[in-house]
Design an enzyme around this catalytic site. Structure first.
Site, PDB file in Angstrom:
ATOM      1  N   GLU A 427      33.879 -41.003  13.653  1.00 13.98           N
ATOM      2  CA  GLU A 427      34.810 -42.352  13.815  1.00 13.98           C
ATOM      3  C   GLU A 427      33.466 -43.106  14.975  1.00 13.98           C
ATOM      4  OE1 GLU A 427      36.009 -44.193  12.772  1.00 13.98           O
ATOM      5  OE2 GLU A 427      36.924 -42.427  11.021  1.00 13.98           O
ATOM      6  N   GLY A 428      32.228 -43.002  14.678  1.00 12.34           N
ATOM      7  CA  GLY A 428      30.706 -43.943  15.349  1.00 12.34           C
ATOM      8  C   GLY A 428      30.618 -42.184  16.000  1.00 12.34           C
TER       9      GLY A 428
END
Length: 569
Positions: A427-428
């Site tokens: 998620e980054g």
């Protein structure tokens, strides 16, 4: 040891620290009374402790497997998920008009925290579905909403996120998956996606893939990407899973941790899909899902920190070692106390930040006010990066408290380390979160950050009369951080990026001290939370000064060594 849901911590934070009362004052969340909130937390905590927690270790040992192209889940997962679905726990914040409860994201965040501490691998399944529910609610057509949302909210179907490709990781714009228009208004999706969490599942009726792909007339980069709903089984006229779509799981990755969660390589071979949102505007819809998931991943890190802390404390109470006073247990040693207090203090700080983030999201939705939206945006990268960094650091401290037995798998301490490590990546990555903080989140010239620092200083001033030894360092730290923020927003982007990770960590240090001070104030300055606050403020908060010094160095020193010199030294 069995997982215990930290219900009292959530209640204390909601009622005394993050101002849940503001939500109750809005028309949208007026029904989220204290009695209702306590009941939700109690029931969710009971589910996590009694049903979800017991499948954590079996899933780590037995893994999910791929048999004849289909995923077979780890032992006990199907029954545990059935309890999650039947209790309505998949997404309590889902819209009422599609069968959800419409509860605040703040309560969803608390539930995600508890589920993650109980069994992170299983919790990943509803987490991805929550993100898809959010994306569809915001961007999908009414027809797609009517078909998919009730089934995902009920747990009949699950959702996934398909972004990453072998040659396009964090650079999503480099993807090559293709979408071709069909005469009936649908699309044919062709390409391969990797790292797809719960890409298949044997305890739901259908798996719904949100897939990023490029149409033939799509521009290069992220501006030419579209988003599509691509179900594993094509719904028939009655909305039930029918014939299989042209997609398959190629393989399941062999991973460091989260063994119970199948991380799939997905192949789409002309699979039928439906457009979500507008053509070439897929990243806007996907970012809705990703932002939802980033707060969810923060809760994952915090949940693991909680579980690791519980186990470390229990072990330190039991383990007798050497000649030490009191009980003779290792908890009497100063360094063990230091580690346990660090674990407790960091977990509290990270949890407070994540819940404050959730409150801002809820208030933005309930009021539409720009300041709440800005606060939510500012806190999201901090919540994700700090929450998951702390999850990993606390889990590692847990192993250290166990000593040699922490390195032995049977204690379970090592599983926490293995499972939580990926949360700093997906998620980054946390480096990307820090870059986002100093770039996009500072496009306002730092105004959202200054408003938050104003609140910290006002609170510290209010505490000076009763808690001067704690209030003064918090106020001074906020002033120090204000100065470095004023410096930062004047710098070129490369210099901002060079110090972005220590900047985010320093921000989290100041925020954590602020929430610890609030806890001490709520307690009257004399109880256990006040003593934990003193530990954080006096021993951990001073780290912000070194972090700020790192921020001010800029980028030059990072490039002083040439690539050849970097390899040679």
């Amino acid at each position: 040891m069995p997982y215990r849901a930290p219900i009292s911590d959530f209640s204390f934070l909601l009622e005394n620290i993050v101002d849940f009362q503001k939500l109750r004052a809005t028309e949208l969340f007026a029904e989220a009374t204290e009695d209702m909130t306590d009941a939700i937390l109690a029931e969710a905590g009971k589910l996590c402790a009694e049903v979800i927690g017991p499948v954590n270790r079996p899933g780590d040992v037995a893994h999910s497997t791929l048999e004849n192209g289909r995923v077979r889940s780890a032992p006990g997962y199907a029954d545990a998920f059935k309890a999650i679905a039947e209790g309505g726990w998949v997404c309590v914040s889902a819209p009422v008009e599609h069968g959800g409860m419409g509860l605040p994201v703040t309560l969803q965040t608390a539930i995600n925290d508890m589920m993650s501490g109980a069994c992170l691998s299983l919790q990943l399944n509803p987490l991805l579905t929550q993100g898809q529910i959010e994306a569809l609610s915001e961007h999908a057509s009414d027809e797609i909403k009517a078909l998919y949302l009730p089934k995902m909210i009920s747990g009949e179907w699950s959702g996934t996120m398909n972004l990453t490709e072998p040659g396009a990781g964090s650079d999503v714009g480099a993807l090559t998956t293709r979408a071709d228009r069909n005469e009936d208004g649908t699309y044919s999706i062709t390409g391969q996606k990797i790292y797809i969490t719960w890409g298949d599942c044997d305890f739901v009726g259908n798996v719904c893939h949100l897939v990023l792909a490029r149409l033939p007339d799509g521009k290069p980069g992220t501006k030419g990407i579209s988003l599509f709903m691509v179900p594993r089984d094509l719904p028939d006229d009655a909305g039930n899973p029918g014939v299989g779509n042209s997609l398959k799981v190629v393989s399941i990755e062999h991973k460091l941790g989260i063994h119970g969660s199948p991380t799939c390589v997905m192949e789409f071979d002309g699979a039928k899909g439906w457009l979500v949102g507008e053509e070439h505007r897929g990243m806007a819809a996907m970012f809705t899902m990703m932002n939802n998931a980033r707060l969810g991943v923060a809760a994952q890190g915090i949940g693991i920190a909680e579980a690791a802390t519980q186990q470390a404390v229990a072990y330190a109470l039991e383990r007798k070692q050497g000649r030490v006073g009191g009980t003779g247990a290792i908890i009497e040693y100063p360094d063990v106390r230091r580690m346990l207090l660090t674990m407790k203090a960091e977990t509290f700080a990270a949890r407070a930040i994540s819940l404050a983030n959730a409150i801002a999201i809820d208030l933005a939705k309930a009021t539409g006010e720009a300041d709440h939206k800005a606060r939510a945006a500012l806190l999201t990268p901090i919540s994700k990066a700090y929450g998951t960094d702390i999850g990993s650091e606390v889990a590692n401290l847990g192993v250290q408290v166990h000593g040699g037995m922490g390195f032995i798998e049977e204690t379970g301490a090592a599983q926490f380390v293995r499972d939580v490590r990926v949360t700093q990546i997906y998620e980054g990555t946390n480096g990307i979160q820090a870059m986002d903080l100093v770039a996009r989140k500072m496009m306002d010239g730092g105004e959202a950050a200054y408003r938050l620092l104003d609140e910290i200083e006002t609170n510290a001033e209010a505490a000076r009369a009763t808690l001067p030894d704690l209030a003064k360092p918090v106020f001074n730290a906020a002033e120090n951080f204000r100065e470095v923020t004023e410096w930062l927003v004047q710098q070129e982007m490369q210099d901002r990026f060079a110090g972005c990770v220590p900047y985010l960590r320093a921000f989290a240090r100041v925020l954590g001290a602020h929430y610890h001070l609030m806890a001490a104030m709520a307690e009257g300055g004399a109880g256990p939370r006040s003593k934990l606050a003193a530990f954080h403020i006096q021993r951990l908060l001073p780290e912000h000064e070194g972090l700020i010094a790192h921020v001010r160095e800029g980028a030059d020193g990072l490039y002083a060594l040439s690539v050849d010199e970097l390899q040679a030294v």
